[in-house]
Design a protein around this motif. Sequence first.
Motif, PDB file in Angstrom:
ATOM      1  N   VAL A   5      58.788  21.947 124.544  1.00 55.85           N
ATOM      2  CA  VAL A   5      59.050  21.817 125.974  1.00 55.85           C
ATOM      3  C   VAL A   5      60.541  21.584 126.206  1.00 55.85           C
ATOM      4  N   HIS A  33      49.320  18.647 132.231  1.00 58.93           N
ATOM      5  CA  HIS A  33      50.334  18.795 131.186  1.00 58.93           C
ATOM      6  C   HIS A  33      51.627  18.070 131.574  1.00 58.93           C
ATOM      7  N   ILE A  41      53.966  22.810 124.443  1.00 58.56           N
ATOM      8  CA  ILE A  41      53.131  23.421 125.473  1.00 58.56           C
ATOM      9  C   ILE A  41      52.483  24.685 124.904  1.00 58.56           C
TER      10      ILE A  41
END
Length: 209
Positions: A5, A33, A41
């Motif tokens: 991420v 999330h 992710i």
Amino acid sequence: VDFTVTPLIKTVLSDALSLDQLSEEDRILFKTHQDIQSDHIPFKLIQKLSSVLKSNHHKLKSTPIYVHEILEGSCIYSKSILKEKDPIIQQALEQARIRLDNQRYLKMTETIRRSKAVEQQQDNLELKTYSSQAKIGLNIIVSMIVLYVAGYFIGNVFFNSKFLSILFGLVGAIGGLLVESWLFILGLYSIEKATEKKQKIRNKTFRID
């Protein structure tokens, strides 16, 4: 496969969540999330994110919308090859799944409740219609009897003739039947006009909203 991420991905997630047209399922997925603040992710989520942004690119002109743009600066998450799943993510996804199931159940039961309410209204309307028809029929019968008696009385008092008494009684009864029928038709016409007027007002209000 998961990707790390980056600040860009976090920004894109925030931009997607700001969309009013975002479906409830996608909103829960993205928000879940975002809330767990994971350092990786799933690629499928990136694809979903890209699809949503492409559909709303006219509202988010400065936001990357393609997968390769969203993944700029990111790399494959090294721990994604491990078989063991992140318990925090799994718990969050499970909670999201439960919320979605609850929402689907509520929508399904809401449709059933509305159907039952419509059926109940139709039953009540039919009962009212039957009751109204019975009252109208009884009123016509009573009117015919009263007018027959009145006509018979007039013929008997003024002409002292049984034949004329019966004739006047029949004329009164038939006249009463015609008057009651005319009033009934006039009432139906008035109700129909009032219903049409209400429907026009509702349609006009709906178009304004």
